[in-house]
Enzyme design. Structure first.
Site, PDB file in Angstrom:
ATOM      1  N   ARG A  96      -8.524  -1.459  16.809  1.00  0.00           N
ATOM      2  CA  ARG A  96      -8.545  -0.619  15.254  1.00  0.00           C
ATOM      3  C   ARG A  96      -9.957  -1.782  15.518  1.00  0.00           C
ATOM      4  O   ARG A  96     -10.876  -2.076  15.401  1.00  0.00           O
ATOM      5  CB  ARG A  96      -7.428  -0.249  14.249  1.00  0.00           C
ATOM      6  CG  ARG A  96      -7.974   0.268  12.935  1.00  0.00           C
ATOM      7  CD  ARG A  96      -6.624   0.550  12.317  1.00  0.00           C
ATOM      8  NE  ARG A  96      -5.801  -0.633  11.697  1.00  0.00           N
ATOM      9  CZ  ARG A  96      -5.096  -0.982  10.930  1.00  0.00           C
ATOM     10  NH1 ARG A  96      -4.261  -0.064  10.115  1.00  0.00           N
ATOM     11  NH2 ARG A  96      -4.890  -2.355  10.304  1.00  0.00           N
ATOM     12  N   LYS A 151       0.841  -1.422  -0.271  1.00  0.00           N
ATOM     13  CA  LYS A 151      -0.072  -0.322  -0.421  1.00  0.00           C
ATOM     14  C   LYS A 151       1.341   1.477  -0.096  1.00  0.00           C
ATOM     15  O   LYS A 151       0.251   2.424  -0.688  1.00  0.00           O
ATOM     16  CB  LYS A 151      -0.816  -0.230   1.797  1.00  0.00           C
ATOM     17  CG  LYS A 151      -0.299   0.451   2.997  1.00  0.00           C
ATOM     18  CD  LYS A 151      -1.496   0.238   3.435  1.00  0.00           C
ATOM     19  CE  LYS A 151      -1.131   0.016   4.552  1.00  0.00           C
ATOM     20  NZ  LYS A 151      -1.767  -0.184   6.509  1.00  0.00           N
TER      21      LYS A 151
END
Length: 350
Positions: A129, A36
């Site tokens: 998260r 990413k």
């Protein structure tokens, strides 16, 4: 030549991958190499594959689309968007999941495409998260995946140190193992990211955790828990070059009535008298000043706006002039922004 430009040393990345793959193998751990940071650019993914990894992960389906022709197991490492279930199944072999409704959407999409989609169930161990936090809900997710006609319950994973900066430890990863084995989600047990490397080096990862999702350690030779550089790795595979558009002697102390920056913070300055200052055609729209370092260590970065990088050149042995360039070694977020910016030219060094 168009500036700013980013030089990417593919050989250094491949060598880092080889080093980390060998190190992880000593502990019975395989790697999903995360792409990413560089937006899934195929040239860098190929460098990953030359280094010996066979799994590549990204947070965005659009990046996985770029590498659809490459032979590797492709992971979507962000919880899938239900609206993109069909694209997820088409371009990702594996996805990380924490919602049963999303599993249902993936199963339906996989049925339409006549495919089996592998799912890893995420378990939240305190970073808050993504991930199931209730064990009973995790059990229902595992049962759903087992019974779904076009899903394979591939494993269990967790994420730490990315949001609340809670560090991985032996106790947490032992809990991950317990849950994975109890519910039969244990083919792949992924104990986190580059933040788990330090624990691995200390022998703290319990046997059975068999995969890490690594980006920063492969690209920058750095573990994420304490930001230490790792032995036998390179940290200069990404070098950004920018052109100076102004070089002048100016006061080091601004004058006038002071306001605050875009975040509401009042800037602070030290009066050092008149200094030789340079401005490069580079800014926050292109990179992250907090995670980049001048190759010429006599340059001091003073600050940046959206498109101006202001530096103190007073102590430099080189007599910098307008039109000269400065070179900056990039870290994680500086590289991420540089790859995302359309204004930065990318140059690959084979």
């Amino acid at each position: 030549m168009s500036y700013p430009c980013l030089y990417i040393d593919l050989k250094k990345i491949t060598e880092n991958v080889k080093t980390m793959a060998a190190l992880c193998a000593e502990h019975g751990i395989e790697i999903t190499a995360v792409s990413k940071v560089f937006c899934g650019e195929p040239e860098i993914v190929k460098a990953y594959l030359r280094g010996g990894v066979r799994r590549v992960g990204d947070a965005r389906v659009q990046n996985l689309m770029k590498i659809r022709a490459l032979e590797c197991e492709k992971w979507l490492i962000r919880t899938p968007q239900p609206s993109m279930a069909e694209e997820v199944v088409k371009y990702a072999d594996v996805s990380l999941n924490s919602e049963i409704s999303v599993l249902d959407a993936l199963n339906k999409a996989a049925a339409k495409q006549g495919k089996i989609h592998k799912v890893v169930l995420m378990y939240d161990l305190g970073d808050l998260r993504e991930g199931f936090i209730d064990e009973e809900e995790f059990a229902r997710g595992a049962e759903f995946a087992k019974n779904a006609s076009h899903l394979e319950l591939y494993g269990t994973g967790t994420n730490l140190t990315c949001f609340s900066f809670v560090h991985p430890d032996t106790e947490k990863l032992s809990e991950l193992l317990r849950v994975a084995h109890k519910y039969g989600a244990d083919k792949v047990i992924s104990g986190g990211n580059s933040a788990t490397v330090d624990l691995m080096l200390k022998g703290g990862i319990p046997a059975g955790v068999n995969l890490l999702r690594l980006g920063e350690s492969l690209l920058f030779g750095r573990e994420r828990a304490h930001y230490k550089y790792l032995p036998n790795t390179k940290n200069d595979a990404f070098i950004l070059e920018a052109e100076l558009v102004e070089v002048k002697n100016k006061p080091s102390m601004p004058w006038g009535h002071f306001g605050v920056d875009s975040y509401g913070n009042a800037p602070k300055f030290e009066d050092k008298g008149i200094r030789k200052r340079g401005i490069a055609a580079l800014g926050k729209q292109d990179t992250d000043v907090e995670t980049m370092w001048p190759i010429d260590d006599e340059i001091e970065i003073i600050g940046t706006s959206s498109d101006h990088l202001v530096m103190d050149l007073t102590e430099c042995e080189r007599d910098y002039k307008v039109g000269d360039t400065v070179r900056l070694r990039l870290g994680y977020y500086a590289s991420l922004r540089a790859f995302t910016s359309p204004y930065v030219e990318k140059i690959y060094i084979q």
